[in-house]
Scaffold this active site. Structure first.
Site, short mmCIF file in Angstrom:
data_model
loop_
_atom_site.label_atom_id
_atom_site.label_comp_id
_atom_site.label_asym_id
_atom_site.label_seq_id
_atom_site.Cartn_x
_atom_site.Cartn_y
_atom_site.Cartn_z
CG HIS A 1 39.86 31.98 45.23
ND1 HIS A 1 40.14 30.70 44.83
CD2 HIS A 1 38.50 32.06 45.29
CE1 HIS A 1 39.02 30.03 44.66
NE2 HIS A 1 38.00 30.83 44.93
CD GLU A 2 36.62 35.08 46.40
OE1 GLU A 2 35.86 34.94 45.43
OE2 GLU A 2 36.74 34.23 47.30
CG HIS B 1 36.04 33.05 41.22
ND1 HIS B 1 35.77 31.83 40.65
CD2 HIS B 1 36.21 32.83 42.55
CE1 HIS B 1 35.78 30.91 41.61
NE2 HIS B 1 36.06 31.48 42.76
CD GLU C 1 34.62 28.49 43.76
OE1 GLU C 1 35.80 28.85 43.83
OE2 GLU C 1 33.66 29.24 44.06
CE1 TYR D 1 35.29 25.69 46.63
CE2 TYR D 1 36.85 27.51 46.56
CZ TYR D 1 35.56 27.05 46.65
OH TYR D 1 34.53 27.94 46.77
ZN LIG Z 1 36.01 30.63 44.60
#
Ligand SMILES: [Zn+2]
Length: 990
Positions: free
Chosen positions: A360-361, A364, A383, A462
């Protein structure tokens, strides 16, 4: 060690033609040159920055907005401090000065001339830099300033834990100026990002034995060599045992080093420094042949997971490059760090995270880093879209990946709970269904980050966004969806796209108007429902009539199934319905006849429907929509192919019924339906009678004004009484977040005493209001009752009308200690000497049977109701004083938690009308009463014991003997606080 894995079989795609069209508009440019030194004894940064700011806008700018975000941690007056309280945390509120942070030592010059900095009064972390001359369109200026930053403890993201440093949002930075004007914003936990693109050249000086992970490309060959050596040493370790568990900080080296990082086309610069880091290095080769180096930096804690984490960095780089667009930078780093907000946080090319959040990170970098939308205004654009791609990566290895995957990991448990065979999409929607079915949801788009409820930020921004994008991909087709996503990336990379820009690209690539999705589905709280309306079976075709029961148009997938439930044929309806016209709200699809046993709307759970009971229709048989009821414990997920009743065992006890055993049966606790029921029979072994509770309620979610309207009837039988109570409850306003919450309720209660053969009746109209945050809260309650003691006797003089008002206030004086005050007044509007009703000084006569008294019938010597147990209503004296009034009564109750111990002090003061005072054996002598003593909170909010030390209950105000004291010990039992229905409602409303 360096390990590459490459993509094979990737098709070169036809979206290139779209991508070449440039994004419209202009964008400001900021070039940074920063020198900074870390003082790891004082936890300070000393720096100097030079910014070249280019005004590409058509406007002359007399000033620039600057973010001075370390000041968010300066005091309790900042927007960050207020947001912490709103979201339930008092940690920062009661922090010491030493734990807080700030930025100072600023001395701004523009092209060498002094320039005035005007701080924003409401937020010390924002300021306007007034330029000596307005900055003309197309012109550039050089801005310089020294700065000194005190690094705070870890309250959010920028901070340190001992000598582990998370250096984010640390330097003075211009706010974004775009087509919509300036976007100055204070630092907040939710919705952190919106920054201008540019370049960074940063020199960091710190003790030589630190390992640093940062945005940009490291320019020091020595340090590169050092990192490679560290990586080789770490690569030799495999198990947690190899790493050991030592987390202590080595002493800082006396000599320092200066590391230089350079990067362009990024909008932020973050760095992370720790002397304990293990280092692992790997990499991928992207389809164009471009190599990208991947790093993970981590302490010995969870080292084994971090070894796996390196593969997650590679996975994210690979699949995001494939599905969205090629990673444009040379490296990507994931750093282990202590965060007090979320499990990870993204910065360009570097992320601070826990191992589980790496994909996930790192993802980004695409949604936030390269497509740099305004996260404060439109958090779903980074997000939500990122979560959609993240889910796809997770589903490659695990078909049920998602928030609830732990429930379906064990097939045995999944079958017990009725979750067997459900796809990830069905489970991922459960949190949304839980809030939406209570009117607690919020729109995906158009709600600013700080305006979301604490849970909704995750559930809506999200999860719901990701689910809706999966649905859109289903509708458009995955290939077309991916082409649109890649075009969006190509066109808007290194820019600031808005939702309309994303919509425009998706419409262009798909060739379809998508207002129904981007405007209706994303930007409203519309609740969508579809159903199989009818079937026409012909020799070689099945004609299916599909109905849209929603307030807006949408499209649904429809499938034919064979007798085993296998999908035979799938078609999407066009976008249809959402009108008030029945004919337009239906559409017809034609399927092949062969082998068809039933037709199902949305077999794969792509649509955001709350109700799926009308989604399946069999083509023949008597019960074409009926599924046999299955009994499942606890809770179930709404399915089109199953019909569940849930159950839980319950036990109960009181001195009249003694021990009771039973079960609760209900139709849905996770996501209430339109019609909800509860049947809770409980068998009393003492009386050999069936007691229990039954209720039915209709749950209506208005589209404006109110949040929820509940109409229901409650039937209850215990202790030889029977209660029947129809009621109407209205919850206001429409949004449960951001303002005082109101509740209006009408109830008509009939209580039949089976031994006296007498039925009393009570009409109640009540109003509640409450508001507050983690520091202080208040509430108000106004209640009107009309009371009739015996319905069989027509005697108006025995009837009474009572008005009661309660106000409460609570405030914390330290992180865990509170003082509470309660003011009560009760007044009889209609009363006479004949009527049996009164308002009590020490708790209420529980006419409506609202409280679970252990000994309502006063059978026991130990737990006598009223004497030893109070329901803390009405006068709410903690001491037992058998005083009541048929006129008026007023009390003030105070409680204060004591420091150090878990005990609290209480004191109550009361005034009771002299006339028609009820006090057995002592008629109407006194008007003023008091008590005081200690509170023992045995189970917080559920069971509290009161020890009255002084008060009017004692002759001369003090206990005459030890027995006099112990006899008067009282308790309050809020057993209803353990009710799982109530707990869930309260948690979700946060
Ligand atoms: Zn995030």
């Amino acid at each position: 060690m360096k390990k590459f894995f490459s993509l094979s079989g990737l098709v070169l795609l036809s979206y290139v033609g779209y991508a070449q069209a440039p994004a419209p508009g202009w964008q400001q440019q900021v070039e940074y040159s920063i020198d900074v030194a870390l003082d790891d004894q004082q936890h300070m940064l000393n720096g100097r920055e030079e910014i070249i700011y280019t005004n590409n806008s058509p406007d002359a700018l007399p000033y620039l907005w600057f973010h001075l975000w370390p000041n968010a941690y300066r005091n309790n007056e900042t927007a960050f401090a207020r947001q912490q309280l709103r979201n339930g945390s008092r940690k920062f509120q009661f922090a010491t000065q030493q734990q807080r942070g700030f930025i100072d030592g600023l001395d701004f010059r523009v092209n060498g001339q002094p320039a005035q900095l005007v701080p924003e009064a409401s937020s010390p972390d924002m300021a306007r830099l007034v330029l000596p001359q307005p900055l003309a369109p197309g012109a550039s200026i050089t801005i310089t300033t020294p700065f000194r930053v005190k690094i705070p403890d870890s309250f959010s993201r920028f901070g340190h834990v001992n000598q582990s440093y998370q250096i984010t949002q640390w330097y003075p930075k211009p706010a974004v100026y775009d087509q919509k004007g300036w976007h100055p914003m204070p630092y907040l936990d939710q919705g952190e990002f919106y920054s201008e693109f540019g370049s960074f050249d940063v020199r960091i000086t710190l003790p030589a034995n630190y390992v640093v992970g940062a945005t940009g490309v490291l320019q020091n060959p020595d340090e590169q060599h050092r990192l490679d050596q560290l990586a080789a040493a770490t690569a030799a370790k495999k198990t947690q045992k190899d790493f050991g568990n030592d987390l202590s900080f080595p002493a800082s080296a006396a000599e320092t080093k200066t590391l230089r990082y350079v990067q362009d086309r990024v909008h932020d610069f973050a760095w992370f420094a720790d002397k304990r880091f293990n280092v692992l290095k790997s990499g991928v080769t992207l389809p164009s042949g471009k190599p990208v180096t991947s790093w993970v930096l981590f302490t010995n804690k969870d080292a084994e997971k971090w070894v796996q984490g390196l593969q997650d960095v590679n996975k994210a780089l690979t699949y995001y490059s494939q599905w969205v667009g090629e990673y444009p930078y040379a490296s990507a780093t994931a750093v282990d760090g202590a965060l007090s907000a979320g499990s990870g946080m993204e910065y360009p090319m570097v992320t601070v995270t826990q191992p589980a959040a790496i994909v996930h990170e790192v993802g980004h970098n695409w949604f936030y880093g390269i497509l740099a939308s305004n996260e404060r205004e439109f958090p779903w654009l980074d997000e939500g879209v990122n979560s959609y791609v993240e889910n796809r990566v997770a589903e490659l290895d695990n078909p049920v990946a998602g928030q609830l995957e732990f429930l379906v990991k064990s097939p045995g448990l999944a079958t017990k709970l009725g979750l067997d065979g459900l796809p990830a999409a069905a489970l991922n929607q459960v949190p949304y269904q839980a809030v939406a079915a209570r009117g607690l949801d919020q729109a995906v788009s158009g709600v600013a980050s700080p305006d979301y409820g604490k849970l909704n930020y995750g559930i809506i921004v999200y999860s719901k966004t990701a689910s809706l994008l999966k649905y859109l991909a289903g509708y458009l087709g995955q290939e077309k969806f991916d082409a649109a996503l890649r075009t969006y990336y190509q066109r808007w990379q290194f820019r600031h796209p808005y939702p309309a820009d994303m919509q425009a690209v998706f419409e262009e690539v798909s060739g379809q108007k998508l207002d129904w999705f981007f405007r209706d589905m994303l930007a409203t709280q519309n609740r969508y429902e579809a159903a199989v309306s009818d079937l026409l079976v012909q020799p070689d075709a099945v004609k299916v009539l599909v109905r849209n029961d929603s307030p807006a148009p949408f499209a649904v997938p429809v499938a034919t199934l064979d007798a085993q439930g296998k999908v035979l044929e799938m078609q999407w309806t066009p976008v249809f319905g959402g009108t008030k016209d029945d004919e337009q709200d239906e559409t017809q699809l034609n399927f092949r006849r062969a082998g068809v046993a039933s037709v199902v709307v949305d077999p794969a759970y792509l649509t955001p429907q709350l109700n799926r009971r009308d989604d399946q229709l069999r083509i023949s048989g008597a019960l074409r929509t009926w599924e046999p009821l299955q009994l499942k414990p606890l809770a179930s997920v709404e399915r089109w192919d199953r019909n569940f009743i849930n159950w839980l065992p319950v036990v109960g006890a009181n001195t009249s019924d003694k021990f009771m055993l039973g079960a609760a049966f209900y139709n849905n606790i996770l996501a209430p339906k339109r019609l909800n029921y509860l049947a809770m029979p409980m068998y009393s072994f003492n009386r050999r009678e069936l007691n229990g509770i039954g209720s039915i309620s209709l749950n209506v979610l208005p589209r404006t004004v109110a949040r929820q309207l509940l109409t229901g009837i409650l039937v209850q039988r215990f202790e030889r009484y029977r209660k029947v109570e129809p009621s109407l409850t209205l919850m206001l306003p429409h949004s449960a977040f951001g303002g005082p919450q109101h509740l209006l309720r009408f109830a008509n209660t009939a209580v039949r005493d089976q031994d006296l053969r007498q039925t009393s009746s009570f009409q109640t109209l009540e109003y509640w209001v409450r508001h507050g945050n983690a520091l202080q809260n208040w509430s108000g309650h106004l209640e009107f009752n009309y009371l009739t003691p015996d319905l069989s006797v027509d005697n108006p003089s025995r009837e009474a009308a009572l008005l009661r008002a309660t106000a409460t206030y609570g405030r914390y004086y330290s992180a865990k200690k509170q003082i509470r005050a309660r003011l009560f007044g009760g007044y009889f509007l209609k009363s006479s000497a004949d009527n049996p009703f009164y308002v009590g000084l020490s708790g209420s006569p529980d006419y409506r049977r609202q409280t679970a008294f252990l000994d309502r019938q006063q059978i026991s010597d130990t737990f006598t109701a009223q004497i030893h147990q109070t329901d803390d209503r009405d006068g709410a004296f903690k001491a037992y004083l058998p005083v009541g009034s048929q006129r008026w009564l007023s009390t003030l109750g105070l409680e204060a938690d004591l420091p150090v111990t878990s005990l609290a002090l209480f004191a109550d003061f009361g005034a009771v009308s002299r006339s028609r005072q009820i006090r057995p054996g002592d008629q109407g002598a006194q008007t003023l009463y008091y008590d005081a003593g200690l509170v023992l909170p045995l189970a917080k909010n559920i069971l509290r014991v009161y020890l009255p030390v002084v008060g009017s209950q004692y002759t001369n105000g003090l206990p005459g003997s030890r027995k006099d004291f112990t006899d008067r010990i009282r308790f309050v039992l809020h057993i209803e606080q353990l009710n799982p229905f109530r707990l869930l409602d309260e948690q979700l409303a946060q």
